[in-house]
Enzyme design. Structure first.
Site, PDB file in Angstrom:
ATOM      1  N   HIS A  88       2.453  -0.815 -18.378  1.00  0.00           N
ATOM      2  CA  HIS A  88       3.262  -1.324 -17.266  1.00  0.00           C
ATOM      3  C   HIS A  88       2.318  -1.540 -16.083  1.00  0.00           C
ATOM      4  O   HIS A  88       1.498  -0.687 -15.764  1.00  0.00           O
ATOM      5  CB  HIS A  88       4.343  -0.304 -16.912  1.00  0.00           C
ATOM      6  CG  HIS A  88       5.063  -0.619 -15.637  1.00  0.00           C
ATOM      7  ND1 HIS A  88       5.495  -1.884 -15.336  1.00  0.00           N
ATOM      8  CD2 HIS A  88       5.413   0.171 -14.578  1.00  0.00           C
ATOM      9  CE1 HIS A  88       6.081  -1.873 -14.145  1.00  0.00           C
ATOM     10  NE2 HIS A  88       6.047  -0.635 -13.666  1.00  0.00           N
ATOM     11  N   ASN A 127       3.928  -5.284  -9.101  1.00  0.00           N
ATOM     12  CA  ASN A 127       4.841  -4.593 -10.021  1.00  0.00           C
ATOM     13  C   ASN A 127       6.090  -5.453 -10.237  1.00  0.00           C
ATOM     14  O   ASN A 127       6.925  -5.567  -9.349  1.00  0.00           O
ATOM     15  CB  ASN A 127       5.212  -3.238  -9.428  1.00  0.00           C
ATOM     16  CG  ASN A 127       6.076  -2.410 -10.372  1.00  0.00           C
ATOM     17  OD1 ASN A 127       6.569  -2.920 -11.380  1.00  0.00           O
ATOM     18  ND2 ASN A 127       6.265  -1.146 -10.041  1.00  0.00           N
ATOM     19  N   CYS A 183      11.654   0.079 -14.574  1.00  0.00           N
ATOM     20  CA  CYS A 183      10.400  -0.519 -15.065  1.00  0.00           C
ATOM     21  C   CYS A 183      10.213  -0.327 -16.571  1.00  0.00           C
ATOM     22  O   CYS A 183       9.389  -1.008 -17.184  1.00  0.00           O
ATOM     23  CB  CYS A 183       9.210   0.074 -14.327  1.00  0.00           C
ATOM     24  SG  CYS A 183       9.285  -0.208 -12.559  1.00  0.00           S
TER      25      CYS A 183
HETATM   26  N1  ACO Z   1      -0.783  -0.637   4.338  1.00  0.00           N
HETATM   27  C1  ACO Z   1      -1.486   0.212   5.065  1.00  0.00           C
HETATM   28  N2  ACO Z   1      -1.217   1.518   5.124  1.00  0.00           N
HETATM   29  C2  ACO Z   1      -0.178   1.969   4.415  1.00  0.00           C
HETATM   30  C3  ACO Z   1       0.618   1.111   3.619  1.00  0.00           C
HETATM   31  C4  ACO Z   1       0.284  -0.238   3.614  1.00  0.00           C
HETATM   32  N3  ACO Z   1       0.973  -1.135   2.888  1.00  0.00           N
HETATM   33  N4  ACO Z   1       1.580   1.845   3.037  1.00  0.00           N
HETATM   34  C5  ACO Z   1       1.400   3.118   3.408  1.00  0.00           C
HETATM   35  N5  ACO Z   1       0.343   3.189   4.261  1.00  0.00           N
HETATM   36  C6  ACO Z   1      -0.205   4.361   4.925  1.00  0.00           C
HETATM   37  C7  ACO Z   1       0.797   5.486   5.017  1.00  0.00           C
HETATM   38  O1  ACO Z   1       1.646   5.313   6.116  1.00  0.00           O
HETATM   39  C8  ACO Z   1      -0.120   6.672   5.168  1.00  0.00           C
HETATM   40  O2  ACO Z   1      -0.534   6.739   6.509  1.00  0.00           O
HETATM   41  P1  ACO Z   1      -0.683   8.160   7.262  1.00  0.00           P
HETATM   42  O3  ACO Z   1      -1.731   8.906   6.512  1.00  0.00           O
HETATM   43  O4  ACO Z   1      -1.071   7.770   8.643  1.00  0.00           O
HETATM   44  O5  ACO Z   1       0.663   8.797   7.164  1.00  0.00           O
HETATM   45  C9  ACO Z   1      -1.350   6.307   4.332  1.00  0.00           C
HETATM   46  O6  ACO Z   1      -1.285   4.879   4.151  1.00  0.00           O
HETATM   47  C10 ACO Z   1      -1.408   6.975   2.995  1.00  0.00           C
HETATM   48  O7  ACO Z   1      -0.122   6.851   2.393  1.00  0.00           O
HETATM   49  P2  ACO Z   1       0.142   7.430   0.965  1.00  0.00           P
HETATM   50  O8  ACO Z   1       1.555   7.150   0.591  1.00  0.00           O
HETATM   51  O9  ACO Z   1      -0.334   8.831   0.883  1.00  0.00           O
HETATM   52  O10 ACO Z   1      -0.843   6.525   0.106  1.00  0.00           O
HETATM   53  P3  ACO Z   1      -1.169   6.626  -1.419  1.00  0.00           P
HETATM   54  O11 ACO Z   1      -2.606   6.744  -1.635  1.00  0.00           O
HETATM   55  O12 ACO Z   1      -0.282   7.617  -2.126  1.00  0.00           O
HETATM   56  O13 ACO Z   1      -0.755   5.172  -1.938  1.00  0.00           O
HETATM   57  C11 ACO Z   1       1.044   4.133  -3.107  1.00  0.00           C
HETATM   58  C12 ACO Z   1       0.561   4.728  -1.800  1.00  0.00           C
HETATM   59  C13 ACO Z   1       0.200   2.906  -3.406  1.00  0.00           C
HETATM   60  C14 ACO Z   1       2.496   3.748  -2.979  1.00  0.00           C
HETATM   61  C15 ACO Z   1       0.843   5.170  -4.219  1.00  0.00           C
HETATM   62  O14 ACO Z   1       1.414   6.387  -3.864  1.00  0.00           O
HETATM   63  C16 ACO Z   1       1.413   4.727  -5.518  1.00  0.00           C
HETATM   64  O15 ACO Z   1       0.951   3.808  -6.146  1.00  0.00           O
HETATM   65  N6  ACO Z   1       2.444   5.433  -6.006  1.00  0.00           N
HETATM   66  C17 ACO Z   1       3.061   5.089  -7.249  1.00  0.00           C
HETATM   67  C18 ACO Z   1       4.278   4.399  -6.932  1.00  0.00           C
HETATM   68  C19 ACO Z   1       4.465   3.141  -7.699  1.00  0.00           C
HETATM   69  O16 ACO Z   1       3.611   2.577  -8.353  1.00  0.00           O
HETATM   70  N7  ACO Z   1       5.682   2.715  -7.553  1.00  0.00           N
HETATM   71  C20 ACO Z   1       6.101   1.538  -8.166  1.00  0.00           C
HETATM   72  C21 ACO Z   1       7.334   1.770  -8.931  1.00  0.00           C
HETATM   73  S1  ACO Z   1       7.228   3.090 -10.049  1.00  0.00           S
HETATM   74  C22 ACO Z   1       6.441   2.551 -11.290  1.00  0.00           C
HETATM   75  O17 ACO Z   1       6.594   1.433 -11.660  1.00  0.00           O
HETATM   76  C23 ACO Z   1       5.487   3.477 -11.862  1.00  0.00           C
END
Ligand code: ACO
Length: 322
Positions: A249, A279, A113
């Protein structure tokens, strides 16, 4: 002093669009969850006949037109991408060929990214050392080619797109400073574990898939981006309140909000496009910049900070007076 000054920008999103409601039909998710956790409302998908070079070419054409230059003037092409068309020739040369220009160096930079910020930093050095008079810098990705559409943890996050800019040397304003960083100790938190020299045959079979430790990535991204942004300002004796625009980003609205908070910057001073395309990795910053410039928010002479974070981890900032 020679600055690298932006002469024109362009962006391209493929016409095929997928909303959060469309995703509800593919995986166990919902619009509310995606919007609340990420800010994403829709994403665009490259057509079956579109590769990264096709998207990059469309964005490049618009940047060339916007800059009002003759494409023959371009003497350097650098593209940040992590989803190249081929192993080789590099995607920069494919775009060079599509543009019908010949001879200038053309190459890709691979930093996930952060790819565009890395590419822009390299182009800036080429201009500052006096050789390059007109650089085409692109960020383009077909991230959806890496997506497992049955994995709700990752498929809701990404999209395809391209952004481009024309840079020329100027004695007036332009890029003030570029800072890049990386730390490979985080390599296992965000990766696509297959490539030409390792597990190549897994690509396209569903055996290889994008792996992301979401909450860990989130925490390191927030901390690192905040540190990098503050360091960029401090190193250039810029106070937080002097900053006119943050062009981050576009990975996740919550990560962007956290950086804005650290910079004490109201969200009105942040260019936000993540809702429209998710993204798009290296494409996201040049696309957001193009949006801000074309809708008239980013004005000549204003102070702009661009910042990126991606797999590796890699990160980088570019501070410029537009
Ligand atoms: N829809 C519904 N529920 C979901 C989804 C979805 N698409 N995806 C995950 N869940 C559930 C999980 O299974 C989990 O359920 P559980 O509690 O029963 O186990 C719950 O939601 C919470 O999951 P978390 O992973 O803890 O959710 P979080 O609040 O951390 O959000 C996310 C997830 C959006 C991926 C977040 O961690 C994030 O944005 N991380 C940064 C990663 C990123 O942006 N990556 C892109 C590339 S890197 C970059 O460019 C920076």
């Amino acid at each position: 002093m020679i600055y690298s000054r932006i002469e024109g920008t362009g962006r391209y999103l493929p016409s095929k669009m997928m909303t959060n409601f469309d995703l509800e039909k593919l995986v166990d998710t919902n619009d509310e969850w995606i919007k609340t956790r990420t800010g994403v409302e829709r994403r665009h998908l490259a057509g079956a006949d579109q590769a990264t070079s096709d998207l990059g070419y469309e964005a490049a054409k618009k940047a060339i037109e916007n800059a009002g230059i003759d494409k023959e003037d371009i003497d350097l092409i650098i593209i940040g991408t992590t989803t190249p068309d081929y192993v080789f020739p590099n995607t920069g040369t494919l775009i060079q060929d599509r543009l019908g220009i010949h001879g200038c160096p053309a190459f890709s930079v691979e930093a996930a990214c952060s790819g565009f910020i890395y590419a822009l930093s390299v182009a800036d050095k080429f201009i500052q050392t006096g050789g390059t008079k007109c650089a085409l810098v692109i960020g383009a990705e077909v991230m959806t080619s890496l997506i497992d559409w049955s994995d709700r943890n990752t498929c809701v996050l990404f999209g395809d797109g391209a952004g481009a800019m024309i840079l020329k040397p100027s004695s007036e304003t332009g890029i003030l400073d570029c800072k890049l960083g990386a730390d490979g100790k985080y390599k296992d938190l965000l990766l696509y574990p297959a490539g030409p020299s390792k597990d190549f045959k897994k690509i396209g079979t569903g055996e290889a898939k994008l792996i992301m430790s979401g909450s860990d990535v989130f925490k390191v991204a927030v901390r690192t981006l905040g540190d990098a942004a503050e360091e960029a300002l401090k190193a250039n004796n810029v106070n937080k309140e002097e900053l006119d625009w943050l062009v981050p980003h576009q990975a996740n609205l919550r990560i962007i909000q956290a950086t804005a908070k650290r910079l004490e910057l109201p969200l009105e001073k942040v260019i936000l496009t993540v809702q429209d395309h998710g993204n798009t990795s290296a494409a996201s910053i040049p696309m957001a910049l193009d949006v801000g410039i074309r809708d008239g928010r980013i004005q000549r002479g204003q102070l702009v900070l661009m910042e990126a974070f991606g797999g590796g981890f890699t990160w980088g900032t570019v501070l410029m007076r537009y």
